[in-house]
Scaffold this motif. Structure first.
Motif, PDB file in Angstrom:
ATOM      1  N   PHE A 105      -4.191  -8.848  -2.142  1.00 36.21           N
ATOM      2  CA  PHE A 105      -3.376  -7.972  -1.283  1.00 36.21           C
ATOM      3  C   PHE A 105      -4.008  -7.905   0.107  1.00 36.21           C
ATOM      4  O   PHE A 105      -5.189  -8.231   0.269  1.00 36.21           O
ATOM      5  N   PRO A 106      -3.232  -7.503   1.126  1.00 41.24           N
ATOM      6  CA  PRO A 106      -3.760  -7.485   2.487  1.00 41.24           C
ATOM      7  C   PRO A 106      -4.922  -6.502   2.624  1.00 41.24           C
ATOM      8  O   PRO A 106      -4.948  -5.464   1.951  1.00 41.24           O
ATOM      9  N   TYR A 124     -10.168  -8.389  -7.713  1.00 41.16           N
ATOM     10  CA  TYR A 124      -9.232  -8.485  -6.595  1.00 41.16           C
ATOM     11  C   TYR A 124      -9.907  -9.050  -5.354  1.00 41.16           C
ATOM     12  O   TYR A 124     -11.123  -8.981  -5.212  1.00 41.16           O
ATOM     13  N   ARG A 125      -9.072  -9.602  -4.481  1.00 40.92           N
ATOM     14  CA  ARG A 125      -9.563 -10.113  -3.199  1.00 40.92           C
ATOM     15  C   ARG A 125      -8.622  -9.625  -2.111  1.00 40.92           C
ATOM     16  O   ARG A 125      -7.405  -9.757  -2.229  1.00 40.92           O
ATOM     17  N   LYS A 126      -9.206  -9.034  -1.066  1.00 40.06           N
ATOM     18  CA  LYS A 126      -8.381  -8.552   0.038  1.00 40.06           C
ATOM     19  C   LYS A 126      -8.247  -9.650   1.082  1.00 40.06           C
ATOM     20  O   LYS A 126      -9.248 -10.223   1.519  1.00 40.06           O
ATOM     21  N   ILE A 127      -7.014  -9.942   1.449  1.00 42.73           N
ATOM     22  CA  ILE A 127      -6.734 -11.027   2.400  1.00 42.73           C
ATOM     23  C   ILE A 127      -6.590 -10.416   3.798  1.00 42.73           C
ATOM     24  O   ILE A 127      -5.716  -9.571   4.011  1.00 42.73           O
ATOM     25  N   PRO A 128      -7.455 -10.851   4.741  1.00 47.31           N
ATOM     26  CA  PRO A 128      -7.391 -10.244   6.077  1.00 47.31           C
ATOM     27  C   PRO A 128      -6.051 -10.483   6.779  1.00 47.31           C
ATOM     28  O   PRO A 128      -5.530 -11.601   6.748  1.00 47.31           O
ATOM     29  N   LEU A 129      -5.520  -9.448   7.396  1.00 45.62           N
ATOM     30  CA  LEU A 129      -4.386  -9.618   8.307  1.00 45.62           C
ATOM     31  C   LEU A 129      -4.948 -10.184   9.603  1.00 45.62           C
ATOM     32  O   LEU A 129      -6.151 -10.095   9.851  1.00 45.62           O
ATOM     33  N   ASP A 131      -5.257 -10.436  13.934  1.00 46.68           N
ATOM     34  CA  ASP A 131      -5.605  -9.383  14.902  1.00 46.68           C
ATOM     35  C   ASP A 131      -4.413  -8.518  15.292  1.00 46.68           C
ATOM     36  O   ASP A 131      -4.578  -7.441  15.865  1.00 46.68           O
ATOM     37  N   HIS A 132      -3.197  -9.023  15.019  1.00 42.26           N
ATOM     38  CA  HIS A 132      -2.006  -8.222  15.302  1.00 42.26           C
ATOM     39  C   HIS A 132      -1.461  -7.571  14.025  1.00 42.26           C
ATOM     40  O   HIS A 132      -0.296  -7.169  13.987  1.00 42.26           O
ATOM     41  N   PHE A 133      -2.293  -7.530  12.991  1.00 41.62           N
ATOM     42  CA  PHE A 133      -1.916  -6.942  11.693  1.00 41.62           C
ATOM     43  C   PHE A 133      -0.795  -7.722  11.010  1.00 41.62           C
ATOM     44  O   PHE A 133      -0.042  -7.164  10.215  1.00 41.62           O
ATOM     45  N   GLU A 134      -0.670  -9.015  11.340  1.00 40.08           N
ATOM     46  CA  GLU A 134       0.402  -9.814  10.724  1.00 40.08           C
ATOM     47  C   GLU A 134      -0.123 -10.524   9.471  1.00 40.08           C
ATOM     48  O   GLU A 134      -1.290 -10.915   9.390  1.00 40.08           O
ATOM     49  N   ILE A 135       0.807 -10.738   8.517  1.00 36.97           N
ATOM     50  CA  ILE A 135       0.521 -11.472   7.287  1.00 36.97           C
ATOM     51  C   ILE A 135       0.792 -12.959   7.521  1.00 36.97           C
ATOM     52  O   ILE A 135       1.751 -13.293   8.226  1.00 36.97           O
ATOM     53  N   HIS A 136      -0.034 -13.838   6.961  1.00 39.21           N
ATOM     54  CA  HIS A 136       0.257 -15.276   7.004  1.00 39.21           C
ATOM     55  C   HIS A 136       0.420 -15.796   5.584  1.00 39.21           C
ATOM     56  O   HIS A 136      -0.501 -15.672   4.772  1.00 39.21           O
ATOM     57  N   SER A 137       1.577 -16.363   5.297  1.00 42.10           N
ATOM     58  CA  SER A 137       1.916 -16.771   3.927  1.00 42.10           C
ATOM     59  C   SER A 137       0.884 -17.713   3.330  1.00 42.10           C
ATOM     60  O   SER A 137       0.557 -17.604   2.150  1.00 42.10           O
ATOM     61  N   ASN A 153       4.634  -2.887   5.901  1.00 44.56           N
ATOM     62  CA  ASN A 153       3.272  -2.581   5.502  1.00 44.56           C
ATOM     63  C   ASN A 153       2.903  -1.140   5.870  1.00 44.56           C
ATOM     64  O   ASN A 153       3.406  -0.580   6.835  1.00 44.56           O
ATOM     65  N   ALA A 154       2.040  -0.573   5.055  1.00 38.48           N
ATOM     66  CA  ALA A 154       1.478   0.746   5.339  1.00 38.48           C
ATOM     67  C   ALA A 154      -0.029   0.551   5.464  1.00 38.48           C
ATOM     68  O   ALA A 154      -0.600  -0.155   4.629  1.00 38.48           O
ATOM     69  N   PRO A 155      -0.674   1.091   6.461  1.00 38.54           N
ATOM     70  CA  PRO A 155      -0.142   2.027   7.452  1.00 38.54           C
ATOM     71  C   PRO A 155       0.293   1.404   8.779  1.00 38.54           C
ATOM     72  O   PRO A 155       0.442   2.142   9.749  1.00 38.54           O
ATOM     73  N   THR A 156       0.524   0.086   8.838  1.00 39.87           N
ATOM     74  CA  THR A 156       0.837  -0.504  10.146  1.00 39.87           C
ATOM     75  C   THR A 156       2.295  -0.331  10.556  1.00 39.87           C
ATOM     76  O   THR A 156       2.612  -0.329  11.739  1.00 39.87           O
ATOM     77  N   GLY A 157       3.207  -0.248   9.575  1.00 36.97           N
ATOM     78  CA  GLY A 157       4.631  -0.105   9.875  1.00 36.97           C
ATOM     79  C   GLY A 157       5.350  -1.425  10.120  1.00 36.97           C
ATOM     80  O   GLY A 157       6.562  -1.444  10.375  1.00 36.97           O
ATOM     81  N   ILE A 158       4.616  -2.541  10.017  1.00 38.38           N
ATOM     82  CA  ILE A 158       5.204  -3.847  10.361  1.00 38.38           C
ATOM     83  C   ILE A 158       6.023  -4.430   9.208  1.00 38.38           C
ATOM     84  O   ILE A 158       5.588  -4.433   8.059  1.00 38.38           O
ATOM     85  N   ASP A 159       7.200  -4.958   9.548  1.00 44.53           N
ATOM     86  CA  ASP A 159       8.052  -5.675   8.596  1.00 44.53           C
ATOM     87  C   ASP A 159       7.719  -7.162   8.696  1.00 44.53           C
ATOM     88  O   ASP A 159       7.892  -7.758   9.757  1.00 44.53           O
ATOM     89  N   ALA A 160       7.219  -7.743   7.605  1.00 46.31           N
ATOM     90  CA  ALA A 160       6.826  -9.158   7.635  1.00 46.31           C
ATOM     91  C   ALA A 160       8.040 -10.074   7.690  1.00 46.31           C
ATOM     92  O   ALA A 160       7.931 -11.229   8.103  1.00 46.31           O
ATOM     93  N   GLY A 161       9.197  -9.576   7.275  1.00 50.50           N
ATOM     94  CA  GLY A 161      10.402 -10.402   7.276  1.00 50.50           C
ATOM     95  C   GLY A 161      10.526 -11.202   5.993  1.00 50.50           C
ATOM     96  O   GLY A 161       9.535 -11.550   5.350  1.00 50.50           O
ATOM     97  N   GLN A 162      11.771 -11.478   5.615  1.00 50.88           N
ATOM     98  CA  GLN A 162      12.047 -12.110   4.325  1.00 50.88           C
ATOM     99  C   GLN A 162      11.417 -13.490   4.173  1.00 50.88           C
ATOM    100  O   GLN A 162      10.922 -13.838   3.108  1.00 50.88           O
ATOM    101  N   GLU A 163      11.416 -14.274   5.270  1.00 52.46           N
ATOM    102  CA  GLU A 163      10.992 -15.668   5.149  1.00 52.46           C
ATOM    103  C   GLU A 163       9.535 -15.803   4.693  1.00 52.46           C
ATOM    104  O   GLU A 163       9.238 -16.541   3.741  1.00 52.46           O
ATOM    105  N   LYS A 164       8.650 -15.073   5.356  1.00 54.19           N
ATOM    106  CA  LYS A 164       7.219 -15.125   5.006  1.00 54.19           C
ATOM    107  C   LYS A 164       6.990 -14.708   3.569  1.00 54.19           C
ATOM    108  O   LYS A 164       6.224 -15.329   2.840  1.00 54.19           O
ATOM    109  N   LEU A 165       7.653 -13.620   3.163  1.00 58.68           N
ATOM    110  CA  LEU A 165       7.422 -13.092   1.822  1.00 58.68           C
ATOM    111  C   LEU A 165       8.002 -14.029   0.777  1.00 58.68           C
ATOM    112  O   LEU A 165       7.404 -14.252  -0.273  1.00 58.68           O
ATOM    113  N   GLU A 166       9.152 -14.606   1.089  1.00 55.90           N
ATOM    114  CA  GLU A 166       9.763 -15.531   0.126  1.00 55.90           C
ATOM    115  C   GLU A 166       8.862 -16.760  -0.057  1.00 55.90           C
ATOM    116  O   GLU A 166       8.728 -17.276  -1.170  1.00 55.90           O
ATOM    117  N   GLN A 167       8.222 -17.211   1.021  1.00 58.24           N
ATOM    118  CA  GLN A 167       7.286 -18.335   0.897  1.00 58.24           C
ATOM    119  C   GLN A 167       6.168 -18.005  -0.083  1.00 58.24           C
ATOM    120  O   GLN A 167       5.764 -18.830  -0.900  1.00 58.24           O
TER     121      GLN A 167
END
Ligand SMILES: *Cc1c(COP(=O)(O)O)cnc(C)c1O
Length: 353
Positions: A105-106, A124-129, A131-137, A153-167
Motif C-alpha cells: 500500500f502507499p 507488508y511493504r509501503k510503496i512511496p508516493l 514528490d507530488h503524492f502521486e501513485i505510479h502503477s 487517497n487519504a490524507p492527500t485527497g488526490i484521485d489517481a484516476g481509473q486508468e492507473k488503478l486498472e493497470q
C-alpha cells in the motif's frame, strides 16, 4: 517467572482524531459530514418500536444489503456490509491477505492499514508516493500477497484516476486488490463498474462521510460473489450479529433517498471549492482535492504552529506527526459558515505572523 502478562497480545493501536464534546467547537478534524443524515433516518428513530430489540438482528442484514444492491445495480451476492468500513477492511485483511508475501500500500495513506497488518501478522511493504503524492502503477508490479489503495487517497485527497488503478488490478491477477473509496462520492470516479471484469477487485465504501452517518457505523464492500462469500464466512466465524437492528433500517432508508444525498453532496463540494480559493489567496498549497477535506501546507508558517493557533481559536483540524506530511494540515469541509469562520481567523492570524 511465567505469568499472565506473557499471554497478552501487545499491539500498537490506531489513533483516531479527537472527538471533543464541546458544542461551540468548529470540528474539522475527522472528515465527518457537517449536515444531518437523510430525513428518513430521524423519522425511523422517532417511530422505532423498542420492543423488537429483544430479538437478535438479521445476521445477513438483508434489508440493507438489498437497498445497497438496488442503488448500485448489483446482485445481493455481490454486497457485504460491516460496522463501518473499518470493520469491512479489518475483515478483508483477515480474509484476503492471508499470505507470506507482502501486502502493498502507499506509504502515505490511511494509517489504519499498518495497524491491521501488524494485528493480523500480515507482512507488508509501503510503496512511496512521488514528490507530488502521486501513485505510479509500475511500483505495484512486484510479487505480493495483496494490494490496498485508498482512492481518492487519504490524507492527500488526490484521485489517481481509473486508468492507473486498472493497470494495477490487471497486473496482479493473483492478488486481491482493494480500492478503499471512502471519499469517492465527493467527485472521483468509482471503480465499481470494473468488478464484473476483474474477479480480484474489491471496492469498499462507507456511509460515514458522504451519507452523514459516521455515528451509526455502516460500511460495505462490493465484488464478485466468491470474494463476498469469503468475507461473510470470516465475519461469521467471528461474530454473526455485529450490525444492530436499528442501524440496518437507518442505512436502508438513507441509501434510498438519492435526492437528499445529491443536494447535500453538492453543498459540501461547493464549500470545498470556495475554501480552496480562499486558502490559495492566503498562501496555502495543496493537491487538488476530490474529497471532503483539503490537505494543505502554508508557504511560510509551519503546519504545527497554525494547528495550535486554530485549536486555541476553537477550530480543530488534523495534523499528522509523520515523515513527509508533518508540515501539512488536513482540513475537513464543514458548513459554509464554519469555513467562513476559519478563513476569517486565518486572514487575521496570518496578517500578524
Ligand atoms: C474514514 C475512512 C475509513 C473508515 O470509515 P468508517 O466507515 O467510518 O469506518 C476507511 N478508509 C478511509 C480512507 C477513511 O478515510
Amino acid at each position: 517467572m511465567y505469568g499472565w502478562k506473557d499471554n497478552i497480545r501487545r499491539v500498537r493501536p490506531y489513533i483516531p482524531g479527537e472527538q471533543p464534546e464541546l458544542k461551540d467547537m468548529i470540528k474539522l478534524n475527522t472528515n465527518e459530514n457537517p449536515y444531518p443524515p437523510a430525513p428518513a433516518v430521524e423519522w425511523i428513530l422517532r417511530g422505532y418500536d423498542a420492543e423488537e430489540l429483544n430479538r437478535y438482528p438479521d445476521p445477513s442484514a438483508t434489508l440493507l444489503v438489498d437497498a445497497i444492491a438496488r442503488r448500485y445495480d448489483l446482485r445481493r451476492e455481490e454486497v457485504f456490509v460491516g460496522v463501518g468500513s473499518d470493520d469491512v477492511l479489518a475483515m478483508s485483511f483477515m480474509t484476503f491477505f492471508h499470505s507470506n508475501r507482502p501486502l502493498l500500500f502507499p506509504d502515505i495513506s490511511y494509517s489504519f492499514y499498518d495497524v491491521w497488518a501488524e494485528t493480523f501478522d500480515i507482512p507488508y511493504r509501503k510503496i512511496p508516493l512521488d514528490d507530488h503524492f502521486e501513485i505510479h502503477s509500475e511500483d505495484y508490479a512486484g510479487e505480493n500477497g495483496g494490494i490496498i489503495i485508498p482512492n481518492p487517497n487519504a490524507p492527500t485527497g488526490i484521485d489517481a484516476g481509473q486508468e492507473k488503478l486498472e493497470q494495477i488490478i490487471r497486473a496482479n491477477p493473483n492478488a486481491v486488490v482493494i480500492i478503499d473509496e471512502a471519499y469517492v462520492d465527493f467527485g472521483a470516479v468509482s471503480l465499481l463498474p470494473l468488478i464484473d471484469r476483474y474477479d480480484n477487485l474489491l471496492v469498499v465504501q462507507t456511509f460515514s462521510k458522504s451519507r452523514a452517518l459516521a455515528g451509526s457505523r455502516i460500511g460495505f464492500a462490493m465484488g464478485n460473489p466468491e470474494l463476498i462469500r469469503a468475507l461473510w464466512d470470516v465475519r461469521n466465524s467471528f461474530n454473526s450479529y455485529t450490525m444492530d437492528r436499528i442501524t440496518q433500517k437507518l442505512g436502508a432508508a438513507s441509501i434510498e433517498d438519492e435526492e437528499y444525498f445529491q443536494v447535500q453532496l453538492a453543498r459540501v463540494v461547493a464549500s470545498r471549492e470556495w475554501t480552496k480559493k480562499e486558502l490559495r489567496r492566503l498562501g496555502f498549497y495543496f493537491p487538488d482535492s476530490r474529497t471532503n477535506f483539503i490537505f494543505a501546507r502554508h508557504e511560510r508558517l509551519p503546519a504545527i504552529e497554525i494547528f495550535h493557533a486554530l485549536k486555541e481559536a476553537g477550530i480543530l483540524v488534523r495534523h499528522f506527526a509523520l515523515p513527509k506530511i508533518d508540515n501539512y494540515l488536513r482540513i475537513s469541509i464543514g458548513t459554509d459558515q464554519q469555513m467562513q469562520d476559519m478563513i476569517r481567523f486565518l486572514d487575521h492570524y496570518l496578517a500578524d505572523h
